[in-house]
Design a protein around this motif. Structure first.
Motif, PDB file in Angstrom:
ATOM      1  N   MET A 412     -13.086  17.366  -0.465  1.00 15.23           N
ATOM      2  CA  MET A 412     -13.780  18.652  -0.516  1.00 15.23           C
ATOM      3  C   MET A 412     -13.132  19.568   0.512  1.00 15.23           C
ATOM      4  N   ALA A 439     -13.783  20.053 -17.409  1.00 17.59           N
ATOM      5  CA  ALA A 439     -14.967  19.945 -16.568  1.00 17.59           C
ATOM      6  C   ALA A 439     -14.555  19.310 -15.237  1.00 17.59           C
ATOM      7  N   ARG A 441     -15.307  16.631 -13.559  1.00 16.08           N
ATOM      8  CA  ARG A 441     -14.931  15.212 -13.542  1.00 16.08           C
ATOM      9  C   ARG A 441     -13.555  14.992 -14.161  1.00 16.08           C
ATOM     10  N   GLU A 442     -13.225  15.782 -15.157  1.00 17.81           N
ATOM     11  CA  GLU A 442     -11.896  15.672 -15.769  1.00 17.81           C
ATOM     12  C   GLU A 442     -10.816  16.201 -14.832  1.00 17.81           C
ATOM     13  N   HIS A 470     -23.438   9.018  -7.044  1.00 19.93           N
ATOM     14  CA  HIS A 470     -24.425  10.078  -6.759  1.00 19.93           C
ATOM     15  C   HIS A 470     -24.633  10.963  -7.991  1.00 19.93           C
ATOM     16  N   GLY A 471     -23.622  11.050  -8.825  1.00 21.54           N
ATOM     17  CA  GLY A 471     -23.753  11.799 -10.076  1.00 21.54           C
ATOM     18  C   GLY A 471     -23.617  13.298  -9.905  1.00 21.54           C
ATOM     19  N   GLY A 472     -23.904  14.004 -11.001  1.00 15.69           N
ATOM     20  CA  GLY A 472     -23.839  15.459 -10.978  1.00 15.69           C
ATOM     21  C   GLY A 472     -22.643  16.005 -11.731  1.00 15.69           C
ATOM     22  N   GLN A 473     -22.685  17.315 -11.969  1.00 16.29           N
ATOM     23  CA  GLN A 473     -21.565  18.017 -12.596  1.00 16.29           C
ATOM     24  C   GLN A 473     -20.313  17.872 -11.741  1.00 16.29           C
ATOM     25  N   THR A 474     -20.490  17.951 -10.425  1.00 15.23           N
ATOM     26  CA  THR A 474     -19.384  17.882  -9.476  1.00 15.23           C
ATOM     27  C   THR A 474     -19.753  16.824  -8.435  1.00 15.23           C
ATOM     28  N   PRO A 475     -19.516  15.557  -8.736  1.00 11.47           N
ATOM     29  CA  PRO A 475     -19.997  14.484  -7.856  1.00 11.47           C
ATOM     30  C   PRO A 475     -19.399  14.564  -6.445  1.00 11.47           C
ATOM     31  N   HIS A 476     -20.259  14.430  -5.481  1.00 18.44           N
ATOM     32  CA  HIS A 476     -19.847  14.384  -4.076  1.00 18.44           C
ATOM     33  C   HIS A 476     -20.791  13.465  -3.333  1.00 18.44           C
ATOM     34  N   LEU A 478     -22.085  13.964   0.172  1.00 19.76           N
ATOM     35  CA  LEU A 478     -21.969  14.974   1.237  1.00 19.76           C
ATOM     36  C   LEU A 478     -21.763  14.349   2.612  1.00 19.76           C
ATOM     37  N   ALA A 479     -22.384  13.197   2.857  1.00 18.24           N
ATOM     38  CA  ALA A 479     -22.271  12.579   4.189  1.00 18.24           C
ATOM     39  C   ALA A 479     -20.825  12.184   4.482  1.00 18.24           C
TER      40      ALA A 479
END
Lengths: 497, 497
Positions: A412, A439, A441-442, A470-476, A478-479
């Protein structure tokens, strides 16, 4: 001789020393100065200002086109003249002062500064200091190697100081195309429909009564420090030219390509040099800075026309090109940076924009400005004007820095200048990732597979795998999104021991 | 009756059932459908597709204008019809599938989708499904409550399915202004110079031979769920109107203001409602979605003209406005979203753009899309088209969410849709921060002082103080930049126990 350069004879008695001219600038004023990527900057008055600041308090807001040459920003910083500085800089002394919080630096899209001044959202401009090749009989100002924001500074300023630089070729006259958009709400379309569209005047039209001082100088622009292509920059150029070739084969581009923009720096320069040996021909440029590569492309017969806001060359190229600038004149236009970088024109022309990233992340977000997310490098410059509105927004960088301790492709980015919505293609020497229509993930897949250095690939895979949980449109996760940076700070390397 | 709506008689034998029409769409195809913020969406064919997907494999790439109504995205998601979806959505079932990584969602600036299709960088579009009020004698398609991307879909698609919706007023005819930019590299300026500029045709011009099926429907658009103004949204509106008043007093704006754009949602709607009681008059809108507030402003006599790409109203406002739409016709234009959101036009007109932020940070970076930095909410929509090119880019949000456990003003946003270069003003119910011409450290000061909720102010001060020790143009402490989010995940609140 001077009458050839100052053709409105009533202005001849305005000639004075830089120190006298600088007296027009008072403590607390906002000053607009010419200069864009070291080209066409005011060279004498700023030094006189710094000199005066030794004996009296003298702090100003300095607005330019972009970066200045001749160490002027260093001198002004050391003299504590700069309180506020915009919209771009690339000076190591000033940069350090900015990062210490001593100079307030406003980092702007280069097309926007004059829009803010004109609408009185910033300013007013008290004094403009503009380098010129000549003043016409009508009092029009003929710029030199850059236009930058000079036209609007001169038009808006209360008083104008002209630096007539005898060291700049008088043959620059006729290269400039000065067009100022009409005032909103009655603004007409900007009529540029092709890189070679001439839509304005060859000089900056102002009331000569505003010219309060003229200073005569005789000094070349600072030359560009050029780094010759190396294996990595050649590989980046190779990937990009191969990609453009495949776009031609798919029928999306012709062999003339689309008008090219290239940011400043060694990678962009290497890419443009690579085009000399490419199958493309009759190319055009609609860019901000024209560098050595532009003239090499002209001389190779590959380039038909180039539009920019400045010409910044190496010393060798200066020596070759400037004395013969007349020979290039019918293939060159220098415009105000508001026009060279205008979203309207960039979108209309369908530009291929190639800019250097400081780093990018696995989802295609680009950091162009902040080292470690906090410390200013130079500024966003025109990269936002171009990437957002381009036909193709391309960002290039080497995959590694500092002897391999830093990866330029990260989980990131800690500062976002260009986000996923604006970045079409990213390239390192490892390879190229075409992000169009993908997208997040791609995108992560192609960036990790194609662009990141092998030394960091497993580490990136580990992060991405954890993020996917963690999932999501844009997996991260954060920690752990910035652990590469905290490790770098602690151990001197982004790589684990 | 049907002949009034299908005026090219040779097309009458193309009328068929939704199920028959849907057979034109095959597994793996790319389909462009009308629909923008629930308005003017295709209502029958997508449901027939979902029905068919029960018995055969049927996965498509679905491109729309923006969000659809009638739960269509839910139905298509549950039937596993959606493989790829762009450029925007606001459906809870689809959103969950996107965030599980089951549907690839490409979140785009709303002005850019057709640019990518037209240049063959995405696509091709196999079938277009377009809701229409009528088909003209020439075979032109008259849209209904939205234009969105319908014109380009119909022009580019191999085959076109028309849904003639008898439930949509025929009086919409004449409201639309269909203009398609000429093909690059021969693109002319887009001639919109004012919100009321009519530059195109009142219908979508296509070869009627491409119309492969016509389906007749009779169903209203889904109505907008409106939340009435509350104390916070009224306070936000109050701050913003006071700010605009001060801009008028400073001579930067007239009492007509500048053309207004407002994003969808209750805060933007409250701000526009607030303008009814303001001293401003003869205002205009150049926006994407026209909501209840547009018609309330018309009826109050405050609004002179409105241009948009769709009309999305509450049920009560639908009942009031749609039967009388003819009465508003000379003050309304609906355009393709490429034109309503075009950077060229937005910059030219000098728009005041008011959009809702999910959250913003102490330096003025805005997250519009990703909850917690990872999970997609709806998409960036037109906010990027507008904010980057606006005269004033304004973002609004309440300072708190989820009963005060979440602050909408944070140290660092974990996803950036609009960065510091594009955000001029941020507003919460606490107050307004005018960021124009400020360096990041100065922005942090006014945002913490003016916008953050008192419950989070000390926490933000603590972070900023620590960040300042690290220094830089934009001070951060990366190891702690996201602790508010990790605490929220662990404890259910961004506030420490």
């Amino acid at each position: 001789m001077l009458q050839d350069r100052i053709r409105l004879s009533s202005l001849l008695d305005k000639v004075m020393s830089p120190a006298e001219a600088a007296l027009l600038i008072k403590d607390g004023m906002t000053v607009g100065m010419s200069g864009f990527t070291r080209a066409g900057d005011a060279k004498a008055v700023p030094l006189a200002l710094a000199e005066r600041a030794r004996t009296e308090p003298l702090g100003i807001t300095l607005i330019t086109g972009a970066s200045l040459g001749s160490g002027i920003d260093s001198v002004l910083t050391e003299a504590h003249v700069l309180k506020r500085r915009l919209p771009f800089q690339s000076d190591s002394v000033l940069r350090a002062a900015i990062n210490r919080g001593e100079v307030m630096f406003i980092d702007q899209h280069l097309s926007e500064t004059v829009e803010l001044l004109r609408s009185n959202q910033m300013g007013p401009v008290d004094v403009a200091v503009i380098e010129a090749a000549a003043i016409t009989r009508e009092g029009g100002i003929v710029p030199t190697t850059s236009v930058g924001n000079s036209a609007t500074f001169a038009i808006l300023a209360e008083k104008v100081i002209i630096e007539i630089n005898l060291g700049q070729q008088i043959d620059f006259e006729g290269i400039h195309d000065i067009y100022i958009p009409t005032r909103r709400p009655f603004r007409e379309p900007i009529p540029v429909v092709s890189p070679d569209s001439r839509i304005g005047l060859p000089f900056i039209p102002i009331d000569p009564a505003k010219i309060a001082a003229i200073v005569v100088t005789n000094q070349q622009d600072s030359s560009a420090a050029t780094t010759p292509p190396d294996d990595e920059t050649r590989a980046i150029a190779g990937h990009l030219i191969e990609f453009l070739g495949s776009e031609v084969r798919k029928g999306r581009l012709t062999e003339r390509l689309s008008p090219l923009q290239a940011g400043i720096g060694s990678i962009a320069n290497a890419v443009l040099h690579g085009l000399i040996e490419s199958p493309f021909h009759d190319m055009t440029m609609y860019s901000e800075v024209l560098q050595d590569s532009t003239f090499d492309l002209f001389d190779s017969g590959k380039l038909a026309f180039a539009s920019g806001s400045s010409i910044t060359l190496s010393a060798a190229c200066q020596a070759r090109v400037f004395p013969e600038i007349g020979r290039y004149k019918n293939r060159l236009i220098l415009r105000p940076q508001e026009i060279s970088n205008h979203p309207e024109v960039i979108r209309r022309l369908g530009i291929i924009a190639i800019n250097t990233a400081l780093e990018f992340d696995i989802y295609g977000n680009v950091n162009s400005t902040h080292v470690g997310g906090t410390h200013m490098m130079n500024g966003i410059g025109g990269s936002g004007d171009f990437a957002r509105n381009a036909y193709l927004g391309i960002f290039v960088t080497k995959s590694l820095a500092k002897g391999g301790t830093i990866s330029r492709v990260v989980p990131m980015v800690p500062h976002v200048d260009h986000n996923e919505h604006d970045v079409d293609v990213v390239v390192t020497e490892v390879g190229l990732a075409d992000l169009r229509g993908l997208a997040p993930r791609e995108r992560a897949r192609v960036i990790i597979d194609n662009c990141i250095h092998a030394n960091f690939r497993d580490l990136a895979e580990d992060y991405y795998r954890e993020a996917l949980k963690h999932g999501g449109q844009t997996p991260h996760k954060l920690a752990e999104a910035f652990t590469w940076y905290t490790r770098l700070e602690e151990t001197g390397s982004m790589l684990p021991k």
